[in-house]
Scaffold this motif. Structure first.
Motif, PDB file in Angstrom:
ATOM      1  N   VAL A  55       0.856  -1.195   0.000  1.00 50.89           N
ATOM      2  CA  VAL A  55       0.000   0.000   0.000  1.00 50.89           C
ATOM      3  C   VAL A  55       0.885   1.235   0.000  1.00 50.89           C
ATOM      4  N   ILE A  56       0.557   2.172  -0.881  1.00 43.81           N
ATOM      5  CA  ILE A  56       1.276   3.446  -0.934  1.00 43.81           C
ATOM      6  C   ILE A  56       0.271   4.579  -1.046  1.00 43.81           C
ATOM      7  N   GLY A  57       0.569   5.666  -0.354  1.00 43.79           N
ATOM      8  CA  GLY A  57      -0.294   6.841  -0.380  1.00 43.79           C
ATOM      9  C   GLY A  57       0.355   7.980  -1.133  1.00 43.79           C
ATOM     10  N   TYR A  58      -0.225   9.158  -0.954  1.00 40.31           N
ATOM     11  CA  TYR A  58       0.272  10.350  -1.623  1.00 40.31           C
ATOM     12  C   TYR A  58       0.085  11.533  -0.687  1.00 40.31           C
ATOM     13  N   ASP A  59       1.083  12.326  -0.513  1.00 37.13           N
ATOM     14  CA  ASP A  59       1.106  13.568   0.265  1.00 37.13           C
ATOM     15  C   ASP A  59       2.258  13.601   1.261  1.00 37.13           C
ATOM     16  N   ASP A  60       2.583  12.475   1.887  1.00 31.00           N
ATOM     17  CA  ASP A  60       3.529  12.423   3.005  1.00 31.00           C
ATOM     18  C   ASP A  60       2.983  13.213   4.180  1.00 31.00           C
ATOM     19  N   ALA A  61       1.708  12.995   4.458  1.00 30.53           N
ATOM     20  CA  ALA A  61       1.064  13.598   5.629  1.00 30.53           C
ATOM     21  C   ALA A  61       1.636  12.967   6.895  1.00 30.53           C
ATOM     22  N   PRO A  62       1.526  13.638   8.034  1.00 23.25           N
ATOM     23  CA  PRO A  62       2.066  13.087   9.281  1.00 23.25           C
ATOM     24  C   PRO A  62       1.594  11.673   9.597  1.00 23.25           C
ATOM     25  N   VAL A  63       0.381  11.318   9.224  1.00 22.22           N
ATOM     26  CA  VAL A  63      -0.131   9.971   9.490  1.00 22.22           C
ATOM     27  C   VAL A  63       0.740   8.904   8.822  1.00 22.22           C
ATOM     28  N   ALA A  64       1.361   9.225   7.708  1.00 20.50           N
ATOM     29  CA  ALA A  64       2.174   8.238   6.975  1.00 20.50           C
ATOM     30  C   ALA A  64       3.342   7.750   7.821  1.00 20.50           C
ATOM     31  N   ALA A  65       4.052   8.665   8.450  1.00 18.48           N
ATOM     32  CA  ALA A  65       5.182   8.264   9.292  1.00 18.48           C
ATOM     33  C   ALA A  65       4.696   7.494  10.517  1.00 18.48           C
ATOM     34  N   LEU A  66       3.556   7.873  11.061  1.00 16.83           N
ATOM     35  CA  LEU A  66       3.032   7.215  12.260  1.00 16.83           C
ATOM     36  C   LEU A  66       2.723   5.746  12.034  1.00 16.83           C
ATOM     37  N   ILE A  67       2.251   5.408  10.828  1.00 15.69           N
ATOM     38  CA  ILE A  67       1.870   4.011  10.567  1.00 15.69           C
ATOM     39  C   ILE A  67       2.835   3.308   9.621  1.00 15.69           C
ATOM     40  N   ASP A  68       3.998   3.904   9.399  1.00 20.69           N
ATOM     41  CA  ASP A  68       5.043   3.316   8.549  1.00 20.69           C
ATOM     42  C   ASP A  68       4.559   3.104   7.117  1.00 20.69           C
ATOM     43  N   LEU A  69       3.838   4.077   6.594  1.00 22.05           N
ATOM     44  CA  LEU A  69       3.235   4.027   5.266  1.00 22.05           C
ATOM     45  C   LEU A  69       4.166   4.612   4.215  1.00 22.05           C
ATOM     46  N   SER A  70       4.446   3.855   3.167  1.00 21.21           N
ATOM     47  CA  SER A  70       5.175   4.398   2.017  1.00 21.21           C
ATOM     48  C   SER A  70       4.276   5.427   1.338  1.00 21.21           C
ATOM     49  N   THR A  71       4.883   6.463   0.781  1.00 17.00           N
ATOM     50  CA  THR A  71       4.087   7.543   0.227  1.00 17.00           C
ATOM     51  C   THR A  71       4.887   8.307  -0.818  1.00 17.00           C
ATOM     52  N   ILE A  72       4.205   9.131  -1.557  1.00 15.56           N
ATOM     53  CA  ILE A  72       4.838  10.076  -2.455  1.00 15.56           C
ATOM     54  C   ILE A  72       4.770  11.434  -1.769  1.00 15.56           C
ATOM     55  N   HIS A  73       5.928  12.005  -1.494  1.00 12.86           N
ATOM     56  CA  HIS A  73       5.988  13.327  -0.849  1.00 12.86           C
ATOM     57  C   HIS A  73       5.745  14.399  -1.891  1.00 12.86           C
TER      58      HIS A  73
END
Length: 116
Positions: A55-73
């Motif tokens: 699972v990967i998200g988009y934004d690099d919102a603070p929640v991403a670091a909290l749940i160890d979520l890969s994301t696009i900053h």
């Protein structure tokens, strides 16, 4: 995963829809909030993230670091500055302008290389 509205409930509903008729092994969500909801739904279904589904998200919102979520900053503050500048230019009679801002991959624990 595409869902109207950026809130957890909408993201969870979209994620459940993904798994209704298909074996999904990866989710690319339009926001970190939707991606976080997809992680929760996957785990509720007994799936391990990233072993069973990446699972990967988009934004690099603070929640991403909290749940160890890969994301696009994306540079959200700079995006706002650019948008405000463009608006002022248009109000002053200027023409349309396009700007491209750099994004970057932030690899965390919700993605892994595919299993062979």
């Amino acid at each position: 995963m595409d869902a109207a509205g950026i809130d957890e409930a909408v993201g969870a509903r979209a994620a459940r829809t993904l798994w209704e008729d298909a074996e999904v092994t990866a989710v690319v969500a339009l926001s970190d909030v939707h991606a976080a909801a997809a992680v929760r739904v996957a785990r509720d279904r007994g799936m391990a993230v990233p072993d069973d589904v990446a699972v990967i998200g988009y934004d690099d919102a603070p929640v991403a670091a909290l749940i160890d979520l890969s994301t696009i900053h994306q540079p959200i503050v700079e995006r706002g500055r650019q948008a405000a500048g463009m608006l002022w230019d248009r109000i002053a009679g200027g023409g349309r302008k396009r700007t491209l801002l750099r994004t970057r991959l932030v690899q965390r624990g919700s993605t892994a290389p595919p299993r062979r």
